[in-house]
Design a protein around this motif. Sequence first.
Motif, PDB file in Angstrom:
ATOM      1  N   HIS A  18       0.826  -1.198   0.000  1.00 17.05           N
ATOM      2  CA  HIS A  18       0.000   0.000   0.000  1.00 17.05           C
ATOM      3  C   HIS A  18       0.869   1.260   0.000  1.00 17.05           C
ATOM      4  N   SER A  19       1.902   1.259   0.842  1.00 10.42           N
ATOM      5  CA  SER A  19       2.715   2.470   0.929  1.00 10.42           C
ATOM      6  C   SER A  19       3.482   2.702  -0.381  1.00 10.42           C
ATOM      7  N   GLU A  20       3.857   1.618  -1.060  1.00  9.24           N
ATOM      8  CA  GLU A  20       4.466   1.749  -2.396  1.00  9.24           C
ATOM      9  C   GLU A  20       3.483   2.435  -3.341  1.00  9.24           C
ATOM     10  N   GLU A  21       2.237   1.961  -3.282  1.00 10.06           N
ATOM     11  CA  GLU A  21       1.206   2.508  -4.172  1.00 10.06           C
ATOM     12  C   GLU A  21       0.977   3.988  -3.919  1.00 10.06           C
ATOM     13  N   VAL A  22       0.929   4.340  -2.624  1.00  7.98           N
ATOM     14  CA  VAL A  22       0.701   5.737  -2.261  1.00  7.98           C
ATOM     15  C   VAL A  22       1.854   6.592  -2.795  1.00  7.98           C
ATOM     16  N   ALA A  23       3.095   6.100  -2.614  1.00  4.12           N
ATOM     17  CA  ALA A  23       4.269   6.850  -3.078  1.00  4.12           C
ATOM     18  C   ALA A  23       4.211   7.007  -4.596  1.00  4.12           C
ATOM     19  N   HIS A  24       3.813   5.946  -5.260  1.00  2.00           N
ATOM     20  CA  HIS A  24       3.713   5.931  -6.704  1.00  2.00           C
ATOM     21  C   HIS A  24       2.687   6.974  -7.176  1.00  2.00           C
ATOM     22  N   ARG A  25       1.511   6.953  -6.513  1.00  2.00           N
ATOM     23  CA  ARG A  25       0.454   7.917  -6.878  1.00  2.00           C
ATOM     24  C   ARG A  25       0.905   9.342  -6.589  1.00  2.00           C
ATOM     25  N   HIS A  26       1.601   9.490  -5.465  1.00  2.00           N
ATOM     26  CA  HIS A  26       2.090  10.823  -5.076  1.00  2.00           C
ATOM     27  C   HIS A  26       3.028  11.375  -6.157  1.00  2.00           C
ATOM     28  N   LEU A  27       3.925  10.542  -6.663  1.00  2.00           N
ATOM     29  CA  LEU A  27       4.872  11.007  -7.681  1.00  2.00           C
ATOM     30  C   LEU A  27       4.170  11.338  -8.992  1.00  2.00           C
ATOM     31  N   LYS A  28       3.188  10.515  -9.338  1.00  2.00           N
ATOM     32  CA  LYS A  28       2.428  10.723 -10.567  1.00  2.00           C
ATOM     33  C   LYS A  28       1.669  12.043 -10.479  1.00  2.00           C
ATOM     34  N   HIS A  29       1.016  12.243  -9.329  1.00  2.00           N
ATOM     35  CA  HIS A  29       0.258  13.477  -9.095  1.00  2.00           C
ATOM     36  C   HIS A  29       1.196  14.696  -9.145  1.00  2.00           C
ATOM     37  N   ALA A  30       2.351  14.580  -8.465  1.00  2.00           N
ATOM     38  CA  ALA A  30       3.313  15.691  -8.423  1.00  2.00           C
ATOM     39  C   ALA A  30       3.789  16.039  -9.838  1.00  2.00           C
ATOM     40  N   ALA A  31       4.011  14.999 -10.663  1.00  2.00           N
ATOM     41  CA  ALA A  31       4.471  15.228 -12.035  1.00  2.00           C
ATOM     42  C   ALA A  31       3.398  15.967 -12.837  1.00  2.00           C
ATOM     43  N   ASP A  32       2.126  15.592 -12.636  1.00  2.00           N
ATOM     44  CA  ASP A  32       1.024  16.249 -13.360  1.00  2.00           C
ATOM     45  C   ASP A  32       0.906  17.715 -12.961  1.00  2.00           C
ATOM     46  N   VAL A  33       0.962  17.962 -11.637  1.00  2.00           N
ATOM     47  CA  VAL A  33       0.819  19.344 -11.152  1.00  2.00           C
ATOM     48  C   VAL A  33       1.999  20.197 -11.633  1.00  2.00           C
ATOM     49  N   ALA A  34       3.205  19.613 -11.568  1.00  2.00           N
ATOM     50  CA  ALA A  34       4.396  20.357 -11.999  1.00  2.00           C
ATOM     51  C   ALA A  34       4.249  20.759 -13.475  1.00  2.00           C
ATOM     52  N   PHE A  35       3.701  19.864 -14.289  1.00  2.00           N
ATOM     53  CA  PHE A  35       3.521  20.164 -15.712  1.00  2.00           C
ATOM     54  C   PHE A  35       2.563  21.344 -15.895  1.00  2.00           C
ATOM     55  N   THR A  36       1.399  21.278 -15.221  1.00  2.00           N
ATOM     56  CA  THR A  36       0.405  22.351 -15.350  1.00  2.00           C
ATOM     57  C   THR A  36       1.016  23.686 -14.915  1.00  2.00           C
ATOM     58  N   GLU A  37       1.713  23.658 -13.779  1.00  2.00           N
ATOM     59  CA  GLU A  37       2.292  24.888 -13.223  1.00  2.00           C
ATOM     60  C   GLU A  37       3.378  25.471 -14.140  1.00  2.00           C
ATOM     61  N   LEU A  38       4.272  24.601 -14.619  1.00  2.00           N
ATOM     62  CA  LEU A  38       5.415  25.100 -15.394  1.00  2.00           C
ATOM     63  C   LEU A  38       5.020  25.431 -16.831  1.00  2.00           C
ATOM     64  N   GLN A  39       3.923  24.844 -17.293  1.00  2.00           N
ATOM     65  CA  GLN A  39       3.461  25.229 -18.615  1.00  2.00           C
ATOM     66  C   GLN A  39       2.775  26.591 -18.544  1.00  2.00           C
ATOM     67  N   GLY A  40       2.091  26.838 -17.402  1.00  2.00           N
ATOM     68  CA  GLY A  40       1.427  28.129 -17.196  1.00  2.00           C
ATOM     69  C   GLY A  40       2.423  29.272 -17.100  1.00  2.00           C
ATOM     70  N   HIS A  41       3.536  29.036 -16.410  1.00  2.00           N
ATOM     71  CA  HIS A  41       4.588  30.056 -16.276  1.00  2.00           C
ATOM     72  C   HIS A  41       5.899  29.378 -16.633  1.00  2.00           C
ATOM     73  N   PRO A  42       6.239  29.356 -17.928  1.00  2.00           N
ATOM     74  CA  PRO A  42       7.334  28.500 -18.400  1.00  2.00           C
ATOM     75  C   PRO A  42       8.718  28.873 -17.848  1.00  2.00           C
ATOM     76  N   VAL A  43       9.574  27.866 -17.844  1.00  2.00           N
ATOM     77  CA  VAL A  43      10.969  28.038 -17.460  1.00  2.00           C
ATOM     78  C   VAL A  43      11.839  27.469 -18.583  1.00  2.00           C
ATOM     79  N   ASP A  44      13.115  27.828 -18.567  1.00  2.00           N
ATOM     80  CA  ASP A  44      14.040  27.307 -19.581  1.00  2.00           C
ATOM     81  C   ASP A  44      14.629  25.967 -19.154  1.00  2.00           C
ATOM     82  N   HIS A  45      14.832  25.806 -17.832  1.00  2.00           N
ATOM     83  CA  HIS A  45      15.487  24.603 -17.332  1.00  2.00           C
ATOM     84  C   HIS A  45      14.840  24.131 -16.036  1.00  2.00           C
TER      85      HIS A  45
END
Length: 376
Positions: free
Chosen positions: A183-210
């Motif tokens: 279960h804790s593996e699954e939670v960590a996995h979901r957490h990383l997936k969620h973080a990656a999605d949010v990071a994409f939305t945020e960084l696409q909204g206010h882009p960065v070079d690196h």
Amino acid sequence: MISEDQVRALAGHRGSCVVTSCYLDVDGRHHPRHADYETQLDHLLREAREKAVAFGPEAVRSVAADLERISAWVRAGFDRSHVRGLAFFACSADGFFDVVESPLPVSNEIVVNHTPHVRPLESILQAYERFAVVLVDRQRTRLFRFELGELTEHTEVFDAVPRGGDQAGHPGQGSRSAHVQRHSEEVAHRHLKHAADVAFTELQGHPVDHVILGGPHEIVAEFEGHLHPWIAQRVAARLVISAAAGPDEVRQAALSVEAAVTRRDEAALVGRLRDAVGTGAGVAGLAATLAALVERRVDLLLISDGYEPEGWRCPSCRYLGPIGRRCPVCANPMDLVDDVVEEAVEEALTNKCRVRMVRENADLDVLGRIGALLRF
Ligand SMILES: [Zn+2]
């Protein structure tokens, strides 16, 4: 904050008398006390008074008034929390006075000339790229932006979006440890997936070079696998840094990656210049570069930082060249200038060319310390 438009406007300034350009390092790390940079300022002002003499009595009066105004501005006090350098441009004879507060450091320098000395500002603008730092571990994600020398945290973006489904499959009392582990593996996995999605939305909204990733090696590797390709291709570095790191540690990490990225970009540009010179799509050396600039063929001007050769400028037709005194275009007598590269930068900016100062690149030095990629 410095902007491209502001630097171009300064570069295009033409007045009736000389302009005083003064750069002052007020970085708290170099100068903890106000008295430290005020002493430096006094040295610069003395230097400017001496330089003004060569331009005649009207210039001496105008520069004296410029210096008083600059000194009064500095001594009146300013907020140093986000300012590491100041740049003043003044011509009292014309009532002209402009101050630029730089979040990046500047070197102390004072110049008295017919036009504002904008090269250090241009250098700051060109070197500036936007970075994001994403720190991850199994439980949390933090996001920072690093822009123009300033680090700001934006971790709250991960809270704003619900994760959804976290509670599903929550183990009840008496679950076996294997189940909890899974279960804790699954939670960590979901957490990383969620973080990656949010990071994409945020960084696409206010882009960065690196993007800089940090955290335990295997977590960073999994996180990177979830990243949208738009972010994945911007990853400049993967650092083993704690997700609980303090702002100073994150800032130091960002600074060192920034320096590495800058060196890499500059090496790539110089490589392009060397190839272009071979095919005729570029020129190198002072004479050829100034000629291309006068003919308005320059797309990108590359200059070794600190290259300041003498040269000639035609006051009638704006021709620039290494050899005087008669203008080869209009046959009028030209003016000797102590730094013809400064004139070239102003000309380039006025013509909307890009300008890039390159630090410590031996290949560009071999090419003659200056060169240009051409439009045609
Ligand atoms: Zn001319």
